[in-house]
Design a protein around this motif. Structure first.
Motif, short mmCIF file in Angstrom:
data_model
loop_
_atom_site.label_atom_id
_atom_site.label_comp_id
_atom_site.label_asym_id
_atom_site.label_seq_id
_atom_site.Cartn_x
_atom_site.Cartn_y
_atom_site.Cartn_z
N ALA A 80 0.84 -1.21 0.00
CA ALA A 80 0.00 0.00 0.00
C ALA A 80 0.87 1.26 0.00
CB ALA A 80 -0.95 0.00 1.20
N THR A 81 2.07 1.17 0.55
CA THR A 81 2.96 2.34 0.61
C THR A 81 3.74 2.54 -0.69
OG1 THR A 81 4.80 1.11 1.57
CG2 THR A 81 3.21 2.11 3.11
N GLU A 82 3.52 1.66 -1.67
CA GLU A 82 4.25 1.74 -2.93
C GLU A 82 3.34 2.09 -4.11
OE1 GLU A 82 6.14 -2.07 -3.14
OE2 GLU A 82 7.15 -1.77 -1.22
N THR A 83 2.06 2.35 -3.85
CA THR A 83 1.15 2.69 -4.94
C THR A 83 1.45 4.09 -5.45
OG1 THR A 83 -0.54 3.64 -3.50
CG2 THR A 83 -0.68 1.26 -3.91
N PRO A 84 1.12 4.38 -6.72
CA PRO A 84 1.33 5.73 -7.24
C PRO A 84 0.61 6.80 -6.41
CG PRO A 84 0.85 4.22 -9.03
CD PRO A 84 0.64 3.46 -7.75
N GLN A 85 -0.57 6.48 -5.91
CA GLN A 85 -1.34 7.44 -5.11
C GLN A 85 -0.62 7.75 -3.80
OE1 GLN A 85 -2.43 4.68 -6.57
NE2 GLN A 85 -4.50 4.93 -7.38
N PHE A 86 -0.10 6.74 -3.16
CA PHE A 86 0.61 6.94 -1.89
C PHE A 86 1.88 7.75 -2.13
CE2 PHE A 86 3.24 6.00 1.73
CZ PHE A 86 2.35 5.96 2.79
N LEU A 87 2.62 7.38 -3.16
CA LEU A 87 3.89 8.06 -3.44
C LEU A 87 3.70 9.50 -3.90
CD1 LEU A 87 5.71 5.09 -5.18
CD2 LEU A 87 6.08 5.95 -2.85
N ALA A 88 2.52 9.83 -4.44
CA ALA A 88 2.26 11.18 -4.94
C ALA A 88 1.74 12.14 -3.86
CB ALA A 88 1.26 11.13 -6.09
N MET A 89 1.46 11.64 -2.66
CA MET A 89 0.90 12.51 -1.61
C MET A 89 1.84 13.64 -1.26
SD MET A 89 -0.99 10.25 1.26
CE MET A 89 0.43 9.24 1.56
N ARG A 90 1.22 14.76 -0.88
CA ARG A 90 2.01 15.89 -0.37
C ARG A 90 2.59 15.48 0.98
NH1 ARG A 90 -2.91 18.06 -2.28
NH2 ARG A 90 -3.74 17.78 -0.21
N GLY A 91 3.83 15.76 1.13
CA GLY A 91 4.51 15.38 2.37
C GLY A 91 4.56 16.51 3.37
N TRP A 92 5.44 16.37 4.31
CA TRP A 92 5.57 17.30 5.42
C TRP A 92 6.60 18.38 5.14
CZ3 TRP A 92 6.17 13.91 10.41
CH2 TRP A 92 5.11 13.00 10.50
N ALA A 93 7.03 18.53 3.91
CA ALA A 93 8.17 19.41 3.60
C ALA A 93 8.05 20.79 4.25
CB ALA A 93 8.35 19.54 2.09
N HIS A 94 6.88 21.42 4.16
CA HIS A 94 6.77 22.77 4.71
C HIS A 94 6.78 22.79 6.24
CE1 HIS A 94 2.60 21.41 4.32
NE2 HIS A 94 2.25 22.32 5.19
N PHE A 95 6.60 21.63 6.89
CA PHE A 95 6.67 21.55 8.35
C PHE A 95 8.02 21.02 8.83
CE2 PHE A 95 2.01 21.41 7.84
CZ PHE A 95 1.67 22.42 8.73
N ALA A 96 8.84 20.49 7.93
CA ALA A 96 10.09 19.81 8.31
C ALA A 96 10.95 20.61 9.30
CB ALA A 96 10.89 19.44 7.07
N PRO A 97 11.11 21.93 9.12
CA PRO A 97 11.94 22.67 10.08
C PRO A 97 11.34 22.73 11.49
CG PRO A 97 11.61 23.95 8.07
CD PRO A 97 10.69 22.78 8.00
N HIS A 98 10.05 22.37 11.61
CA HIS A 98 9.35 22.48 12.90
C HIS A 98 9.04 21.12 13.53
CE1 HIS A 98 8.87 26.69 11.90
NE2 HIS A 98 8.40 26.31 10.72
N VAL A 99 9.53 20.04 12.93
CA VAL A 99 9.30 18.70 13.46
C VAL A 99 10.58 18.23 14.11
CG1 VAL A 99 8.69 16.32 12.89
CG2 VAL A 99 7.56 18.20 11.69
N ARG A 100 10.53 18.10 15.45
CA ARG A 100 11.72 17.72 16.21
C ARG A 100 12.09 16.26 15.95
NH1 ARG A 100 14.31 15.40 20.28
NH2 ARG A 100 12.64 14.08 20.99
N SER A 101 11.10 15.41 15.89
CA SER A 101 11.37 14.00 15.62
C SER A 101 10.21 13.42 14.84
CB SER A 101 11.57 13.22 16.93
OG SER A 101 10.36 13.19 17.66
N GLN A 102 10.53 12.43 14.02
CA GLN A 102 9.51 11.78 13.21
C GLN A 102 9.96 10.36 12.92
OE1 GLN A 102 9.82 11.17 9.46
NE2 GLN A 102 7.85 10.19 9.51
N THR A 103 9.04 9.41 13.01
CA THR A 103 9.33 8.04 12.64
C THR A 103 8.17 7.51 11.79
OG1 THR A 103 8.27 7.08 14.60
CG2 THR A 103 10.63 7.53 14.74
#
Length: 111
Positions: A80-103
């Protein structure tokens, strides 16, 4: 006992308080619906842990006051994490400087 899910994806994030309200609006209104619309994603639910969080690093335990967001998704399979729809989702890029940790971990059933 109810049957356990075949596969889980667990995502955690600790977000700076200055952007937390904006993060939650985006996560609830955009991100979670995008994930749930992907083929192979069965369901999802968000959780928030507040207060003491315990961490261990090389046998040394520390405790910190944190607000840790956790989202648990049920997937049909890791694919499910390899479908074109999953891979095309908008990510957290604009929040990345404000995320202390992520897993993010995908856990298929071990049997």
């Amino acid at each position: 006992m109810a049957e356990l899910p075949n596969c889980l994806m667990i995502v955690t994030a600790e977000v700076e308080p200055a952007v937390e309200a904006e993060w939650n609006r985006w996560y609830d209104a955009v991100h979670v619906p995008d994930v749930l619309a992907c083929p192979g994603v069965v369901s999802g639910r968000r959780y928030l842990a507040t207060g003491d969080t315990s961490e261990s690093d090389h046998g040394q335990r520390t405790t910190h006051q944190r607000r840790l967001y956790t989202t648990v998704y049920e997937l049909e399979s890791p694919a499910a994490t390899e479908t074109p729809q999953f891979l095309a989702m908008r990510g957290w890029a604009h929040f990345a400087p404000h995320v202390r940790s992520q897993t993010r971990v995908v856990l298929p059933n071990a049997t």
